[in-house]
Design a protein around this motif. Structure first.
Motif, mmCIF file in Angstrom:
data_model
loop_
_atom_site.group_PDB
_atom_site.id
_atom_site.type_symbol
_atom_site.label_atom_id
_atom_site.label_comp_id
_atom_site.label_asym_id
_atom_site.label_seq_id
_atom_site.Cartn_x
_atom_site.Cartn_y
_atom_site.Cartn_z
ATOM 1 N N ALA A 72 -55.578 3.442 37.658
ATOM 2 C CA ALA A 72 -54.606 3.606 36.570
ATOM 3 C C ALA A 72 -53.208 3.848 37.128
ATOM 4 N N GLY A 73 -53.105 4.567 38.236
ATOM 5 C CA GLY A 73 -51.800 4.799 38.853
ATOM 6 C C GLY A 73 -51.171 3.509 39.346
ATOM 7 N N LEU A 74 -51.972 2.664 39.982
ATOM 8 C CA LEU A 74 -51.456 1.369 40.450
ATOM 9 C C LEU A 74 -51.016 0.496 39.275
ATOM 10 N N LEU A 75 -51.830 0.483 38.219
ATOM 11 C CA LEU A 75 -51.465 -0.316 37.046
ATOM 12 C C LEU A 75 -50.232 0.234 36.350
ATOM 13 N N LEU A 76 -50.119 1.549 36.297
ATOM 14 C CA LEU A 76 -48.928 2.151 35.699
ATOM 15 C C LEU A 76 -47.685 1.784 36.494
ATOM 16 N N ALA A 77 -47.798 1.812 37.803
ATOM 17 C CA ALA A 77 -46.640 1.541 38.665
ATOM 18 C C ALA A 77 -46.275 0.062 38.723
ATOM 19 N N PHE A 78 -47.290 -0.812 38.832
ATOM 20 C CA PHE A 78 -46.998 -2.208 39.152
ATOM 21 C C PHE A 78 -47.622 -3.239 38.216
ATOM 22 N N GLY A 79 -48.371 -2.803 37.230
ATOM 23 C CA GLY A 79 -49.063 -3.740 36.348
ATOM 24 C C GLY A 79 -48.157 -4.340 35.295
#
Length: 139
Positions: A72-79
């Motif tokens: 979820a952190g990766l998607l929040l940052a770069f998704g």
């Protein structure tokens, strides 16, 4: 102003990635990982769905939360925007659960501060995202 919210989104997403990675491995911070392992024994006892007969195994609970935070952190940052909104929602639910758990365990209020700040920032991003979506519909 848009740059500020984008930077906040990326930094908050990366923060969740690091927090999740610490839950998954002791290579980043062995001491923090061991502390979390012992805390998740207590957290499993205070799990919100315990009232319905479900109590997670602490090790699996720690690992699941770690993976959810990393993804979820990766998607929040770069998704893309839709996945940012979904990950924001998921992380918001996790932070509400974290605050609930700490309050049930009667931890000092200071222990709730990181989750409360993260929850506030996630809600701020959510409000900003809704304003941006509403504005684009009228243009």
């Amino acid at each position: 102003m848009a740059f500020l919210f984008s930077a906040l989104r990326v930094l908050l997403g990366l923060f969740f990635c690091v927090c999740g990675a610490i839950k998954l491995t002791d290579r980043i911070s062995g001491e923090a990982h061991q502390q979390l392992k012992s805390q998740f024994v207590q957290f499993a006892d205070a799990f919100p769905l315990k009232e319905f007969g479900y109590k997670p195994e602490p090790g699996r609970y720690l690992e699941t939360m770690g993976w959810i935070e990393v993804v979820a952190g990766l998607l929040l940052a770069f998704g893309p925007q839709l996945l940012q909104e979904i990950s924001n929602f998921v992380l918001t639910i996790i932070m509400i659960g974290a605050i609930y758990t700490l309050l049930v365990l009667k931890e000092p209020i200071a222990m709730c501060a990181p989750a409360t700040v993260c929850l506030g920032l996630l809600l701020l991003l959510n409000i900003r995202g809704r304003e941006r979506s509403a504005k684009s519909k009228f243009e």
